[in-house]
Design an enzyme around this catalytic site. Structure first.
Site: not given
Ligand code: PAF
Length: 273
Positions: A28-29, A31-32, A34, A186, A188
């Site tokens: 989850g969480a 971003h591009e 994924h 990422s 992060r």
């Protein structure tokens, strides 16, 4: 699009599918990065399953740590994103559903491949990753499964697991997505200030210098650790299959990978040499 929380429902939903099934495992969480996995899966398969599961086994102390507790859980937003990207089924079990008897007795052991590089600062991490991915493969029985090249060690470990355990799934590696400045995408990156982000670019620049100019590896390490705001964890050149170090400059295909800490954020990146 179906959002499924239990193994029984998932098995039921997949029972009548005739074409090729893709699996995109995530925590989850999204971003591009994924989305590029989902796009690749969508282009090559009849049905796309994305899993969203924050797997305690791959965190320190089997999830009894702040990193696991504070991991962003954004199911509603993730589901919207996956639906618009064309995912057919989201499998989002809770921990009890995946590990009904608590920590499993039987794990996938990733040996030396999982103990070095990222594994050196995260003992047991890749055993946890391989174990949950094996469980997901067994539930979804995908023809193809999609992993980002950004996590190069994870990709190598999963490929080796598939080979060593004769798992019948085709592992597809999806290239790293980079920002216009070269920073690898990422989840992060959201923790980086503008200055941190600028400092973090030293890693992709060093990897590019290794690839394009074959600069001396020790000199690259020294320059990276002297770079403003950067703490170097490792910079290595390894075989992409075994992750064993290769001599520099390499005579065949090699992978340069590095990890740095910028501010409080640990970042990884890699490039094919
Ligand atoms: O890369 C990740 O997000 C995770 O390690 C994975 C592959 C979904 C296993 O939990």
């Amino acid at each position: 699009m179906k959002l499924i929380k239990t193994k029984a429902e998932l098995i039921d939903a997949l029972a009548t599918i005739r074409g090729n099934i893709a699996l995109v495992p995530t925590m989850g969480a999204l971003h591009e990065g994924h989305l590029s996995l989902v796009n690749a899966a969508r282009a090559e398969n009849d049905l796309v399953v994305a899993s969203i599961f924050v797997n305690p086994l791959q965190f320190a102390d089997l999830g009894d740590c702040d990193d696991y507790r504070n991991y962003p859980r954004t199911l509603e937003a993730d589901a919207k994103l996956l639906e618009s990207a064309g995912v057919d089924i989201i499998f989002a079990p809770d921990v009890e559903e995946m590990y009904p008897q608590g920590t499993p007795e039987i794990w996938v052991r990733t040996g030396e491949m999982g103990a070095q590089l990222e594994g050196a600062s995260r003992p047991g991490h890749f055993d946890g990753v391989a174990t949950v991915v094996a469980k997901l493969f067994s539930l979804v029985r995908p023809h193809r499964a999609y992993f980002g090249q950004k996590d190069a060690q994870q990709l190598a470990v999963i490929k080796r697991m598939v080979h060593d355990l004769n798992l019948r799934v085709d592992i597809r590696a999806v290239p790293i997505i980079r920002g216009a400045d070269g920073l690898a995408e990422s989840s992060r990156n959201q923790h980086l200030s503008a200055t941190d982000r600028n400092n973090a670019l030293a890693l992709s620049a060093t990897l590019a210098a290794l690839r394009e100019r074959r600069i001396d590896l020790d000199q690259a390490r020294a320059e990276l650790s002297n770079s403003p705001g950067v703490e170097l964890d490792y910079l290595e050149v390894v075989s992409p299959e075994t992750l064993q170090p290769v001599t520099w400059p390499p005579s065949g295909p090699a992978l340069a990978l590095g990890a740095i800490i910028v501010g409080n954020t640990r970042l990884i990146d890699n490039m094919d040499i």
